[in-house]
Motif scaffolding. Structure first.
Motif, PDB file in Angstrom:
ATOM      1  N   SER A  73      14.272  57.855  43.115  1.00 43.55           N
ATOM      2  CA  SER A  73      14.455  56.398  42.807  1.00 43.55           C
ATOM      3  C   SER A  73      14.103  55.612  44.083  1.00 43.55           C
ATOM      4  O   SER A  73      14.323  56.209  45.014  1.00 43.55           O
ATOM      5  N   SER A  74      13.586  54.323  44.060  1.00 37.85           N
ATOM      6  CA  SER A  74      13.398  53.690  45.144  1.00 37.85           C
ATOM      7  C   SER A  74      14.674  52.942  45.533  1.00 37.85           C
ATOM      8  O   SER A  74      15.748  53.278  44.788  1.00 37.85           O
ATOM      9  N   ILE A  75      14.800  52.442  46.608  1.00 38.44           N
ATOM     10  CA  ILE A  75      16.070  52.137  47.543  1.00 38.44           C
ATOM     11  C   ILE A  75      16.456  50.928  46.415  1.00 38.44           C
ATOM     12  O   ILE A  75      17.693  50.981  46.389  1.00 38.44           O
ATOM     13  N   GLN A  76      15.716  50.234  45.718  1.00 39.41           N
ATOM     14  CA  GLN A  76      16.184  48.938  44.788  1.00 39.41           C
ATOM     15  C   GLN A  76      16.940  49.644  43.656  1.00 39.41           C
ATOM     16  O   GLN A  76      17.764  48.997  43.305  1.00 39.41           O
ATOM     17  N   GLU A  77      16.052  50.529  43.196  1.00 35.59           N
ATOM     18  CA  GLU A  77      16.585  51.201  41.721  1.00 35.59           C
ATOM     19  C   GLU A  77      18.280  51.834  41.978  1.00 35.59           C
ATOM     20  O   GLU A  77      19.022  51.618  41.349  1.00 35.59           O
ATOM     21  N   VAL A  78      18.276  52.538  43.380  1.00 39.38           N
ATOM     22  CA  VAL A  78      19.562  53.141  43.537  1.00 39.38           C
ATOM     23  C   VAL A  78      20.734  52.023  43.939  1.00 39.38           C
ATOM     24  O   VAL A  78      21.708  52.080  43.272  1.00 39.38           O
ATOM     25  N   GLN A  79      20.337  50.808  44.564  1.00 37.58           N
ATOM     26  CA  GLN A  79      21.166  49.598  44.660  1.00 37.58           C
ATOM     27  C   GLN A  79      21.550  49.229  43.252  1.00 37.58           C
ATOM     28  O   GLN A  79      22.787  48.792  43.152  1.00 37.58           O
ATOM     29  N   ASP A  80      20.678  49.143  42.465  1.00 34.49           N
ATOM     30  CA  ASP A  80      20.961  48.489  41.167  1.00 34.49           C
ATOM     31  C   ASP A  80      21.907  49.521  40.511  1.00 34.49           C
ATOM     32  O   ASP A  80      22.760  48.771  39.626  1.00 34.49           O
ATOM     33  N   GLU A  81      21.654  50.661  40.725  1.00 28.58           N
ATOM     34  CA  GLU A  81      22.580  51.633  39.856  1.00 28.58           C
ATOM     35  C   GLU A  81      24.040  51.397  40.434  1.00 28.58           C
ATOM     36  O   GLU A  81      25.148  51.422  39.498  1.00 28.58           O
ATOM     37  N   LEU A  98      32.513  54.822  51.725  1.00 26.95           N
ATOM     38  CA  LEU A  98      31.432  53.686  52.000  1.00 26.95           C
ATOM     39  C   LEU A  98      30.504  54.099  52.607  1.00 26.95           C
ATOM     40  O   LEU A  98      29.305  53.889  52.400  1.00 26.95           O
ATOM     41  N   ILE A  99      30.463  55.241  53.394  1.00 30.32           N
ATOM     42  CA  ILE A  99      29.305  56.008  54.076  1.00 30.32           C
ATOM     43  C   ILE A  99      28.565  56.577  52.793  1.00 30.32           C
ATOM     44  O   ILE A  99      27.451  56.828  53.023  1.00 30.32           O
ATOM     45  N   SER A 100      29.134  57.307  51.946  1.00 32.01           N
ATOM     46  CA  SER A 100      28.636  58.030  50.974  1.00 32.01           C
ATOM     47  C   SER A 100      27.444  56.986  50.201  1.00 32.01           C
ATOM     48  O   SER A 100      26.624  57.331  49.494  1.00 32.01           O
ATOM     49  N   LEU A 101      28.217  55.893  50.025  1.00 31.33           N
ATOM     50  CA  LEU A 101      27.378  54.771  49.286  1.00 31.33           C
ATOM     51  C   LEU A 101      25.950  54.588  49.961  1.00 31.33           C
ATOM     52  O   LEU A 101      24.944  54.347  49.446  1.00 31.33           O
ATOM     53  N   LEU A 102      26.204  54.269  51.398  1.00 28.72           N
ATOM     54  CA  LEU A 102      25.162  53.916  52.235  1.00 28.72           C
ATOM     55  C   LEU A 102      23.991  55.035  52.280  1.00 28.72           C
ATOM     56  O   LEU A 102      22.825  55.009  51.972  1.00 28.72           O
ATOM     57  N   LEU A 103      24.453  56.230  52.488  1.00 28.06           N
ATOM     58  CA  LEU A 103      23.576  57.400  52.356  1.00 28.06           C
ATOM     59  C   LEU A 103      23.133  57.764  50.918  1.00 28.06           C
ATOM     60  O   LEU A 103      21.613  58.133  51.042  1.00 28.06           O
ATOM     61  N   ARG A 104      23.359  57.381  49.937  1.00 29.53           N
ATOM     62  CA  ARG A 104      23.027  57.388  48.891  1.00 29.53           C
ATOM     63  C   ARG A 104      22.104  56.530  48.492  1.00 29.53           C
ATOM     64  O   ARG A 104      20.929  57.088  48.082  1.00 29.53           O
ATOM     65  N   VAL A 105      21.895  55.417  49.159  1.00 29.79           N
ATOM     66  CA  VAL A 105      20.711  54.640  49.200  1.00 29.79           C
ATOM     67  C   VAL A 105      19.766  55.142  50.256  1.00 29.79           C
ATOM     68  O   VAL A 105      18.585  55.001  49.936  1.00 29.79           O
ATOM     69  N   LEU A 106      20.152  55.405  51.373  1.00 28.01           N
ATOM     70  CA  LEU A 106      19.002  55.636  52.604  1.00 28.01           C
ATOM     71  C   LEU A 106      18.790  57.074  52.866  1.00 28.01           C
ATOM     72  O   LEU A 106      17.942  57.369  53.751  1.00 28.01           O
ATOM     73  N   ASN A 107      19.594  58.112  52.460  1.00 35.43           N
ATOM     74  CA  ASN A 107      19.269  59.516  52.952  1.00 35.43           C
ATOM     75  C   ASN A 107      18.156  59.828  52.722  1.00 35.43           C
ATOM     76  O   ASN A 107      17.732  59.625  51.311  1.00 35.43           O
ATOM     77  N   TYR A 108      17.378  60.831  53.533  1.00 36.25           N
ATOM     78  CA  TYR A 108      16.207  61.388  52.934  1.00 36.25           C
ATOM     79  C   TYR A 108      14.835  60.486  52.675  1.00 36.25           C
ATOM     80  O   TYR A 108      14.125  60.666  51.697  1.00 36.25           O
ATOM     81  N   GLU A 117      11.019  53.125  55.626  1.00 41.47           N
ATOM     82  CA  GLU A 117      11.688  52.655  54.451  1.00 41.47           C
ATOM     83  C   GLU A 117      13.204  52.351  54.967  1.00 41.47           C
ATOM     84  O   GLU A 117      13.559  51.252  54.642  1.00 41.47           O
ATOM     85  N   ILE A 118      13.878  53.012  55.819  1.00 40.93           N
ATOM     86  CA  ILE A 118      15.228  52.770  55.971  1.00 40.93           C
ATOM     87  C   ILE A 118      15.141  51.451  57.152  1.00 40.93           C
ATOM     88  O   ILE A 118      16.007  50.782  56.668  1.00 40.93           O
ATOM     89  N   ILE A 119      14.136  51.289  57.822  1.00 41.11           N
ATOM     90  CA  ILE A 119      14.231  50.228  58.932  1.00 41.11           C
ATOM     91  C   ILE A 119      13.920  48.843  58.129  1.00 41.11           C
ATOM     92  O   ILE A 119      14.652  47.827  58.361  1.00 41.11           O
ATOM     93  N   ASN A 120      13.192  49.019  57.187  1.00 40.33           N
ATOM     94  CA  ASN A 120      12.884  47.956  56.163  1.00 40.33           C
ATOM     95  C   ASN A 120      13.860  47.742  55.112  1.00 40.33           C
ATOM     96  O   ASN A 120      13.485  46.641  54.166  1.00 40.33           O
ATOM     97  N   ALA A 121      14.781  48.656  54.782  1.00 40.79           N
ATOM     98  CA  ALA A 121      15.402  48.315  53.670  1.00 40.79           C
ATOM     99  C   ALA A 121      16.504  46.822  53.764  1.00 40.79           C
ATOM    100  O   ALA A 121      17.044  46.740  54.782  1.00 40.79           O
ATOM    101  N   LYS A 122      16.258  46.348  52.613  1.00 41.65           N
ATOM    102  CA  LYS A 122      17.360  45.174  52.522  1.00 41.65           C
ATOM    103  C   LYS A 122      18.329  45.644  51.474  1.00 41.65           C
ATOM    104  O   LYS A 122      18.315  45.709  50.538  1.00 41.65           O
ATOM    105  N   LEU A 123      19.601  45.678  52.267  1.00 39.13           N
ATOM    106  CA  LEU A 123      20.837  46.237  51.696  1.00 39.13           C
ATOM    107  C   LEU A 123      21.364  45.353  50.788  1.00 39.13           C
ATOM    108  O   LEU A 123      22.459  44.876  51.029  1.00 39.13           O
TER     109      LEU A 123
END
Lengths: 143, 407
Positions: free
Chosen positions: A2-10, A82-92, A97-103
């Motif tokens: 899923s995209s960064i945005q999709e994971v965030q929506d989840e 809290l870290i697991s939330l961040l890594l769920r969005v940004l890991n792998y 993608e990570i640098i440009n991610a809008k969280l």
């Protein structure tokens, strides 16, 4: 994947189910910490800690198939969550993608009011460190 | 007869609010106590009616403000039973009071090879100023060890005393554990070798009767905001002869007798130590806090708080995974604890979600935490407006939280 945005929506919809009950929200965050992959004991050292966090947070990164692989741990369960939330969005994901991610999930779930201002500063430090690792790996890839 | 807690609670506007949808239970009193309406009124009243600079104004407002300001000094004098009001000086708080002694008494009387004794229980504010002084002077800082209950080992302290001991600076009641130190014995033993004694009274002053003449301490430092008074204000008691032997702290207005470019002569105590325009509004409103305590009576306050502490211990000890920290015989109403397999931050945050305000962490006593082998504790500390039903809520919350990891 899923995209960064999709994971965030989840994540946002999961927190919406929890509603306004702060205790169950925190309990949920603490449980999320259990999903972090095991952190190597020999990496639990001072240089890997994130400055600006009240609790201890260790974060390391390496490159896997061109993407950034993060591993993290903390001595408190809420921070682990809290870290697991961040890594769920940004890991792998790729460094770019990570640098440009809008969280935006942070604001959308009202993280500030859930964890308070002191922990919010620590949370911002984690995001900063994650992006710094991504930049370092990007630099290495472009070298 | 016991205190009417419901009536007392009615005097504190801040207590009547909800936090995260739950009624506030305020158990962070060792950090700062809440303020009764009378203190808030005195503060507003001063700015509305009397605001002016004190001591030298040739007008009615300045005269009133000066009178009220000095009335607080007298109220403190009686509150701690000092011989005279001039033995009480105003500071920003306990921390500044201790720093003042280090910067004046310390600078003048502590020399290379001299020794200063503190205890393992000290707050950072009663460690760091002495470390700085010792470093500057080549003096030695010695630390009284504690037992596992959190009490100083008096015999070890006696062994440390010698002609080299210049000052013993010790906490009266521990902020992290609640331990009340046997300060009368400490003071007598220190005086026997010619050392002066400073008591850090930040925690003790709101719970225990303070009689500086009976204690015979040379200095007593305290903070107004832990005594139901305003923040940013505290005081330092010093024996007249000791204060007079010390050089001034800061230079400026108020602390001088006469200034010429060649030489300045200093004012008498207490003004010698109060350079600049003081925190007039807070000093004046602090008197309302002292009146509040005096009206209830220290003994009645202590009896109520002791009852709360005993009740809290009894309730929490039944919880699986509850680990009390600091089990001294003599304690003020501080309950430090941990939950097995849980970090104090997590416990504190879960309690906050239930509207219960506690403090978590090292409580500015890192060396003490290290001695106890802990990263920190959860600390619930009780004041006169707290009730048993609030402790029931704490026990209920802790019990639910503890079950997460202690099934």
């Amino acid at each position: 994947m899923s995209s960064i945005q999709e994971v965030q929506d989840e994540i946002v919809s999961e927190f919406e189910i929890l509603g306004d009950d702060k205790e169950s929200t925190i309990y949920y965050i603490m449980e999320l910490g259990g999903s972090l992959e095991d952190f190597p004991d020999n990496e639990r050292i001072e240089v890997n800690t994130i400055k600006g966090c009240q609790s201890k947070v260790w974060l390391i990164a390496d490159e896997k198939d061109g993407n950034v692989h993060f591993q993290a741990d903390s001595n408190t369960d809420i921070t682990k969550g809290l870290i697991s939330l961040l890594l769920r969005v940004l890991n792998y994901r790729s460094p770019e993608e990570i640098i440009n991610a809008k969280l935006d999930f942070v604001e959308r779930i009202g993280m500030g009011s859930i964890i308070g201002s002191q922990r919010s500063n620590g949370f911002a430090s984690m995001i900063k460190q994650i992006k710094l690792y991504a930049m370092a790996i990007q630099t290495k890839q472009n070298a | 007869m016991g205190l009417n807690i419901a009536k007392i609670r009615g005097l504190f506007p801040v207590l009547h609010q909800e936090v995260h949808g739950k009624p506030l239970v305020y158990f962070d009193n060792a950090a700062t106590t809440q303020k009764p309406q009378a203190v808030l009124d005195a503060l507003t009243n001063y700015y509305e009616k009397d605001n002016s600079n004190i001591h030298r104004g040739a007008h009615a407002l300045a005269d009133r403000a000066t009178r009220y300001f000095e009335e607080t000094r007298e109220a403190i004098q009686h509150f701690i039973n000092a011989r005279e009001a001039a033995e009480v000086i105003f500071t920003k708080g306990t921390t500044e009071s201790i720093n003042l002694v280090a910067a004046t008494f310390g600078r003048k009387f502590v020399e290379k090879g001299d020794e200063i004794i503190i205890s393992t229980l000290e707050h950072h504010s009663n460690i760091v100023p002495w470390q700085m002084l010792c470093e500057e002077k080549g003096a030695v800082l010695k630390v009284i060890p504690i037992n596992d209950a959190g009490e100083i080992i008096f015999e070890e302290f006696e062994k440390m005393l010698s002609a080299k001991t210049k000052l013993v600076s010790i906490v009266h009641a521990s902020n992290a554990l609640g331990t009340v130190n046997p300060v009368k014995k400490v003071i007598a033993a220190a005086h026997a070798v010619g050392a002066k004694v400073l008591l850090d009274g930040a925690q003790s002053s709101s719970h225990l009767q303070i009689d500086v003449q009976d204690l015979d301490c040379d200095f007593f430092a305290f903070s107004a905001h832990k005594l139901y008074g305003p923040t940013g204000l505290g005081g330092l008691y010093g024996k007249r002869e000791v204060f007079e032997s010390m050089p001034p702290y800061q230079g400026g207005g108020e602390m001088i007798k006469e200034v010429t470019f060649e030489k300045t002569t200093y004012n008498e105590i207490p003004f010698k130590f109060e350079a600049g325009t003081p925190n007039i509004a807070d000093v004046i409103s602090f008197k309302a806090a002292i009146d509040f305590i005096n009206e209830l009576g220290k003994d009645a306050i202590k009896a109520h708080e002791d009852e709360l502490l005993a009740y809290a211990n009894e309730q929490l000890m039944q919880i699986k995974g509850f680990i009390p920290v600091g089990t001294a015989q003599e304690k003020v109403s501080v309950l430090s604890f941990n939950i097995n397999a849980m970090h104090p931050y997590d416990v504190g945050m879960m309690l906050d979600a239930n509207g219960i305000a506690v403090r978590t962490g090292h409580h500015c006593t890192q060396p003490l935490m290290k001695r106890l082998g802990l990263e920190g504790t959860v600390r619930a500390s009780f004041a006169v407006y707290n009730s048993k039903s609030e402790i029931d809520k704490l026990a209920e919350g802790v019990s639910r939280i503890a079950r997460i990891k202690n099934k």
